[in-house]
Design an enzyme around this catalytic site. Structure first.
Site, PDB file in Angstrom:
ATOM      1  N   SER A   1      26.682  61.843  27.823  1.00  0.00           N
ATOM      2  CA  SER A   1      26.523  63.267  27.660  1.00  0.00           C
ATOM      3  C   SER A   1      25.337  63.858  26.802  1.00  0.00           C
ATOM      4  O   SER A   1      25.097  65.065  26.910  1.00  0.00           O
ATOM      5  CB  SER A   1      27.807  63.697  26.778  1.00  0.00           C
ATOM      6  OG  SER A   1      27.745  63.148  25.268  1.00  0.00           O
TER       7      SER A   1
ATOM      8  N   LYS B   1      27.194  65.759  19.788  1.00  0.00           N
ATOM      9  CA  LYS B   1      26.654  66.840  20.509  1.00  0.00           C
ATOM     10  C   LYS B   1      25.868  67.635  19.774  1.00  0.00           C
ATOM     11  O   LYS B   1      25.646  67.520  18.591  1.00  0.00           O
ATOM     12  CB  LYS B   1      27.963  67.798  20.776  1.00  0.00           C
ATOM     13  CG  LYS B   1      29.047  67.016  21.658  1.00  0.00           C
ATOM     14  CD  LYS B   1      28.731  66.186  22.866  1.00  0.00           C
ATOM     15  CE  LYS B   1      30.267  65.702  23.425  1.00  0.00           C
ATOM     16  NZ  LYS B   1      29.872  65.257  24.813  1.00  0.00           N
TER      17      LYS B   1
END
Length: 304
Positions: A119, A174
């Site tokens: 990701s 993230k």
């Protein structure tokens, strides 16, 4: 070998090693086997528990119970020349200062984190071992993760490690895109923060193996620029916010056609993966509360 199976193997091996050492004549080999048995008996169950629970919380709970015993043992040894326990129990008591040192280091200085998915490609790849500073976003109680001393706040562009809001046993990594009060708007490849659109300069392609299928994927590679923050991003078919992953519309967000607008609540953050078309993030499951932050990524220590 996974942490669970390593712990299980060590736990099963511990009594066997201790039994073998007892049957041997006293000597260096029997002492070595006994020490290995003690170590396996101590670390095996610990690894089993840590495969299901957070290491810091496990250490905190163990130390709450063992520190008083260690203090009594030290007192008896100094004052009377005796010990509170012997054998395996004395070995466990001797580990208390080491456990305390590990807890202090991991809770208030640095810890490592291994990237599990794609990701955050191309910035972070699967298997990258990261150095995470634990003091960047405040000093926190290792048992509850509540901040007791403020040392700084996340900024747009930071790469943060945090507990997944829907399952706090999982740790995610993230990029911070929105801070409290920001209005985030996204549609296709367009991302805006407080009405100012982030610019993306697409300049090439990037290939990687899909995490689930192993099939090679080729996507667009670009540089996203917002103010003085610039970083690489990937996109297959734009920001795929219309894909149904089973998550309801995020509370605090509204949708109009293909455009989604979110206002970041107080004490919360909006996060995205740099691999925009292959990341489940705030677009799907919502905001990250400040209490869930674990630290800021400082550097990649080494690659897998």
């Amino acid at each position: 070998m996974s942490l669970f199976f390593t712990g299980l193997l060590a736990t099963l091996a511990a009594p066997v090693l201790m039994k073998i050492s007892e049957k041997m004549a006293p000597g260096q080999l029997s002492f070595w086997l006994l020490s290995m048995g003690y170590a396996a008996g101590a670390f095996g169950p610990f690894m089993l528990v840590c495969s299901f629970a957070d290491l810091q919380k496990v250490l905190s709970i163990l130390l709450l119970g063992s520190l008083p015993l260690w203090a009594i043992d030290r007192y008896l040894k100094v004052k009377r020349g005796t010990r509170l326990a012997s054998g395996f129990l004395s070995f466990m008591v001797d580990l208390v200062p080491i456990a305390l040192f590990v807890l202090i280091v991991r809770s208030f200085t640095f810890e490592t984190y291994k990237v599990p998915t794609s990701s955050m490609r191309p910035t972070l790849e699967v298997g990258d071992q990261l150095l995470v500073s634990k003091f960047s976003y405040g000093l926190r109680n290792p048992l509850t993760n509540e901040m007791f001393f403020d040392t700084g706040k996340p900024k747009i562009g930071d790469i943060a490690v945090f507990q997944f809001p829907l399952d706090k046993t999982q740790i995610y990594v993230k990029r911070i895109i929105g801070i409290p009060g920001d209005v985030i708007s996204f549609s296709g490849n367009s991302l805006s923060i407080n009405g100012i659109e982030a610019k993306i300069n697409w300049y090439g392609q990037y290939s990687y193996a899909d995490d689930k299928t192993g099939i090679l994927k080729t996507v667009k590679l670009g540089k996203e620029i917002f103010g003085d923050v610039a970083h690489s991003v990937l996109s297959g078919n734009g920001i795929e916010q219309n894909v149904d992953y089973g998550y309801p519309l995020v509370k605090g967000c509204s949708k109009s056609g293909e455009t989604t607008i979110c206002k970041v609540p107080s004490s919360s953050y909006f996060v995205l993966g740099d691999n925009r078309s292959d990341s489940l993030d705030s677009r799907y499951w919502g905001f990250v509360n400040n209490a869930l932050l674990r630290g800021r990524v400082e550097k990649v220590l080494f690659k897998d």
